[in-house]
Design a protein around this motif. Sequence first.
Motif, PDB file in Angstrom:
ATOM      1  N   GLN A  33      -6.237 -85.005  -2.018  1.00 60.01           N
ATOM      2  CA  GLN A  33      -7.197 -85.399  -3.030  1.00 60.01           C
ATOM      3  C   GLN A  33      -6.519 -86.111  -4.191  1.00 60.01           C
ATOM      4  O   GLN A  33      -5.362 -85.862  -4.513  1.00 60.01           O
ATOM      5  CB  GLN A  33      -7.926 -84.172  -3.574  1.00 60.01           C
ATOM      6  CG  GLN A  33      -8.758 -83.440  -2.545  1.00 60.01           C
ATOM      7  CD  GLN A  33      -9.371 -82.183  -3.140  1.00 60.01           C
ATOM      8  OE1 GLN A  33      -9.444 -82.033  -4.344  1.00 60.01           O
ATOM      9  NE2 GLN A  33      -9.800 -81.284  -2.289  1.00 60.01           N
ATOM     10  N   ARG A  34      -7.278 -86.965  -4.843  1.00 60.47           N
ATOM     11  CA  ARG A  34      -6.809 -87.617  -6.058  1.00 60.47           C
ATOM     12  C   ARG A  34      -6.961 -86.656  -7.225  1.00 60.47           C
ATOM     13  O   ARG A  34      -7.918 -85.900  -7.306  1.00 60.47           O
ATOM     14  CB  ARG A  34      -7.616 -88.882  -6.329  1.00 60.47           C
ATOM     15  CG  ARG A  34      -7.103 -89.678  -7.531  1.00 60.47           C
ATOM     16  CD  ARG A  34      -7.989 -90.870  -7.823  1.00 60.47           C
ATOM     17  NE  ARG A  34      -7.494 -91.582  -8.980  1.00 60.47           N
ATOM     18  CZ  ARG A  34      -6.911 -92.756  -8.934  1.00 60.47           C
ATOM     19  NH1 ARG A  34      -6.759 -93.361  -7.786  1.00 60.47           N
ATOM     20  NH2 ARG A  34      -6.476 -93.342 -10.029  1.00 60.47           N
TER      21      ARG A  34
ATOM     22  N   GLY B 283     -14.078 -90.897  -7.657  1.00 59.11           N
ATOM     23  CA  GLY B 283     -14.529 -90.520  -6.335  1.00 59.11           C
ATOM     24  C   GLY B 283     -15.392 -89.282  -6.355  1.00 59.11           C
ATOM     25  O   GLY B 283     -15.900 -88.869  -7.377  1.00 59.11           O
TER      26      GLY B 283
ATOM     27  N   SER C  30     -20.444 -92.123  -5.077  1.00 56.76           N
ATOM     28  CA  SER C  30     -19.843 -93.158  -4.246  1.00 56.76           C
ATOM     29  C   SER C  30     -20.369 -94.509  -4.703  1.00 56.76           C
ATOM     30  O   SER C  30     -20.851 -94.658  -5.825  1.00 56.76           O
ATOM     31  CB  SER C  30     -20.160 -92.862  -2.777  1.00 56.76           C
ATOM     32  OG  SER C  30     -19.484 -93.747  -1.914  1.00 56.76           O
TER      33      SER C  30
ATOM     34  N   HIS D 224     -10.613 -85.871   2.916  1.00 60.61           N
ATOM     35  CA  HIS D 224      -9.401 -86.332   2.234  1.00 60.61           C
ATOM     36  C   HIS D 224      -8.164 -85.631   2.784  1.00 60.61           C
ATOM     37  O   HIS D 224      -7.298 -85.183   2.022  1.00 60.61           O
ATOM     38  CB  HIS D 224      -9.513 -86.095   0.721  1.00 60.61           C
ATOM     39  CG  HIS D 224     -10.316 -87.132   0.022  1.00 60.61           C
ATOM     40  ND1 HIS D 224     -10.435 -87.184  -1.349  1.00 60.61           N
ATOM     41  CD2 HIS D 224     -11.035 -88.168   0.493  1.00 60.61           C
ATOM     42  CE1 HIS D 224     -11.205 -88.208  -1.700  1.00 60.61           C
ATOM     43  NE2 HIS D 224     -11.580 -88.814  -0.578  1.00 60.61           N
TER      44      HIS D 224
ATOM     45  N   GLY E 213      -8.931 -91.415   7.781  1.00 59.43           N
ATOM     46  CA  GLY E 213     -10.245 -91.799   7.261  1.00 59.43           C
ATOM     47  C   GLY E 213     -11.290 -92.021   8.325  1.00 59.43           C
ATOM     48  O   GLY E 213     -12.031 -93.008   8.267  1.00 59.43           O
TER      49      GLY E 213
ATOM     50  N   SER F 136      -9.360 -95.926   2.824  1.00 55.58           N
ATOM     51  CA  SER F 136      -9.193 -94.480   2.947  1.00 55.58           C
ATOM     52  C   SER F 136      -8.150 -94.038   1.933  1.00 55.58           C
ATOM     53  O   SER F 136      -7.448 -94.858   1.343  1.00 55.58           O
ATOM     54  CB  SER F 136      -8.758 -94.095   4.364  1.00 55.58           C
ATOM     55  OG  SER F 136      -7.440 -94.569   4.620  1.00 55.58           O
ATOM     56  N   VAL F 137      -8.045 -92.724   1.727  1.00 52.12           N
ATOM     57  CA  VAL F 137      -7.021 -92.218   0.826  1.00 52.12           C
ATOM     58  C   VAL F 137      -5.665 -92.275   1.515  1.00 52.12           C
ATOM     59  O   VAL F 137      -5.569 -92.386   2.740  1.00 52.12           O
ATOM     60  CB  VAL F 137      -7.328 -90.769   0.372  1.00 52.12           C
ATOM     61  CG1 VAL F 137      -8.618 -90.707  -0.414  1.00 52.12           C
ATOM     62  CG2 VAL F 137      -7.390 -89.832   1.577  1.00 52.12           C
TER      63      VAL F 137
ATOM     64  N   GLU G 215     -11.932 -95.390  -3.100  1.00 48.93           N
ATOM     65  CA  GLU G 215     -11.188 -94.162  -3.339  1.00 48.93           C
ATOM     66  C   GLU G 215     -10.377 -94.221  -4.630  1.00 48.93           C
ATOM     67  O   GLU G 215      -9.979 -93.188  -5.166  1.00 48.93           O
ATOM     68  CB  GLU G 215     -10.247 -93.882  -2.152  1.00 48.93           C
ATOM     69  CG  GLU G 215     -10.950 -93.680  -0.820  1.00 48.93           C
ATOM     70  CD  GLU G 215     -11.738 -92.374  -0.745  1.00 48.93           C
ATOM     71  OE1 GLU G 215     -11.778 -91.660  -1.761  1.00 48.93           O
ATOM     72  OE2 GLU G 215     -12.293 -92.090   0.330  1.00 48.93           O
TER      73      GLU G 215
ATOM     74  N   ASP H  82     -14.380 -90.346   6.547  1.00 49.20           N
ATOM     75  CA  ASP H  82     -14.352 -90.925   5.209  1.00 49.20           C
ATOM     76  C   ASP H  82     -13.385 -92.105   5.162  1.00 49.20           C
ATOM     77  O   ASP H  82     -12.230 -91.940   4.786  1.00 49.20           O
ATOM     78  CB  ASP H  82     -13.942 -89.839   4.207  1.00 49.20           C
ATOM     79  CG  ASP H  82     -14.048 -90.296   2.766  1.00 49.20           C
ATOM     80  OD1 ASP H  82     -14.721 -91.288   2.502  1.00 49.20           O
ATOM     81  OD2 ASP H  82     -13.431 -89.647   1.906  1.00 49.20           O
TER      82      ASP H  82
END
Length: 450
Positions: free
Chosen positions: A196-197, A371, A380, A404, A265, A259-260, A301, A268
């Motif tokens: 995760q961010r 995000g 989103s 994520h 991804g 994607s992250v 993202e 996601d």
Amino acid sequence: MYARRRRLPTKPAAPPWKWALLLSLAALLIGGGWWAVTRPRNPAAQPAATARTVTQDWATLQGFGPRPVGTPPHDAAAEWLTAQFNALGYRVTRQPVTLDRPFDGGGTVQVGQLVVPAAALYGAGGGEQTGRLVRVPAGTSTERMEALGLRAQIALATCTGWAGDDVTWSDLVDRALRAGALGLVLVQDCDTLQVQRVPATPLPIVQLSAADGKRVLARAGQTATVTSSVEFRRVTGHNLIAARVNAAPQIVFGAHLDSVNGSPGANDNASGVLAVLATARRAATLPLAEQAWFVLFDAEEDGLYGSRAFARDPAYPIRETRAMFNLDMVGVAAEPLGLAGNAEVLALARQLRPGVRVFEDDPLPSRETFGRTRELGGSSDHVSFLRWGVRGVFFHRGLDDHYHAPGDRTLDPALVQDTADFAMQLAERVLDAPWTPREPCGITGRDCRN
């Protein structure tokens, strides 16, 4: 022979207007020919393209791997998707999306003679800080962290015990920083590794492997030095805008391409990308093709950069858009297919599927969240349209266990196709319903509410 004393008769000179007429005709012919050669055209549709399936598309797209902006796999996936839209007879325009992204340059956690490698959490700014390691139990509040003496020290936490609760890494970092921490060390003992961010900060926020973390945990309470190197690089991605040359964007089907870091991804958001491609494929032989744009947004993202750039682009006739459909995480049935967003469009959705799940989504969070979060139910790319008064609708099947995470590798093509079919049906219902355009919400869109 005598010398001629007068001129022979000559033809009278053409009047100037004739020369002007000839030059004008020549210019028109040249200009018309140039326009005929250079004017935008729809690519020739290839019959085989309409016969492809979501399963076939996914077999190709998953081969590119993780798709963070500014990486070769991302660019390769964008090239392939452009070719797919072209094969369906859509002209693809690329809109540049430029941003600065953080890249981990490595780091360490040193406690006495013990030195273990550390990696920066995505979003942290790096740096070096020294302080006492304060063990932060699961779900600890900011007030409790302060009572533990975290101010001007280093927080030490594990995944176990809080990752499954309604707490995210972003929450943990935010609480620790508000409690005065100089940094945070997270031990990656999660059942499902997440990426995760976290909130942007100049402090070192790092993660350790489970094995190295166990050695550091045994030294909780001792003084540690956390070092993290993070480099911010300017990268350029692209929104892919697929549309017929003269199509009006009355309906915008959108999904984010990126994607992250470290995650393939699949759900996601390859699932949303494939759903948009599936709608474009089905619409290719229908009148809807002249009333819709199909857009793959970049850098979602990293903070909705792509959709923001698209929605505020003067070249985009935003007042022509009746609704924007944002398809995000629709390939795994964590929950039944749900919708959030504009009430008018949701009412039409209930007419099509009386039992469709409707969930709440905060389109305008009070601060930048970079995000989705569990509390918001998923913010989103539709948010960028809601800010300008466009009726945005978020298609979503909930957060699955691999959200994520490097384990986000699978999706169900049948769920993707079902989402595309429902989006198509809802688009037709929206186009048939009465509609009054709304005025845009101003330059910033801060006061827009839907």
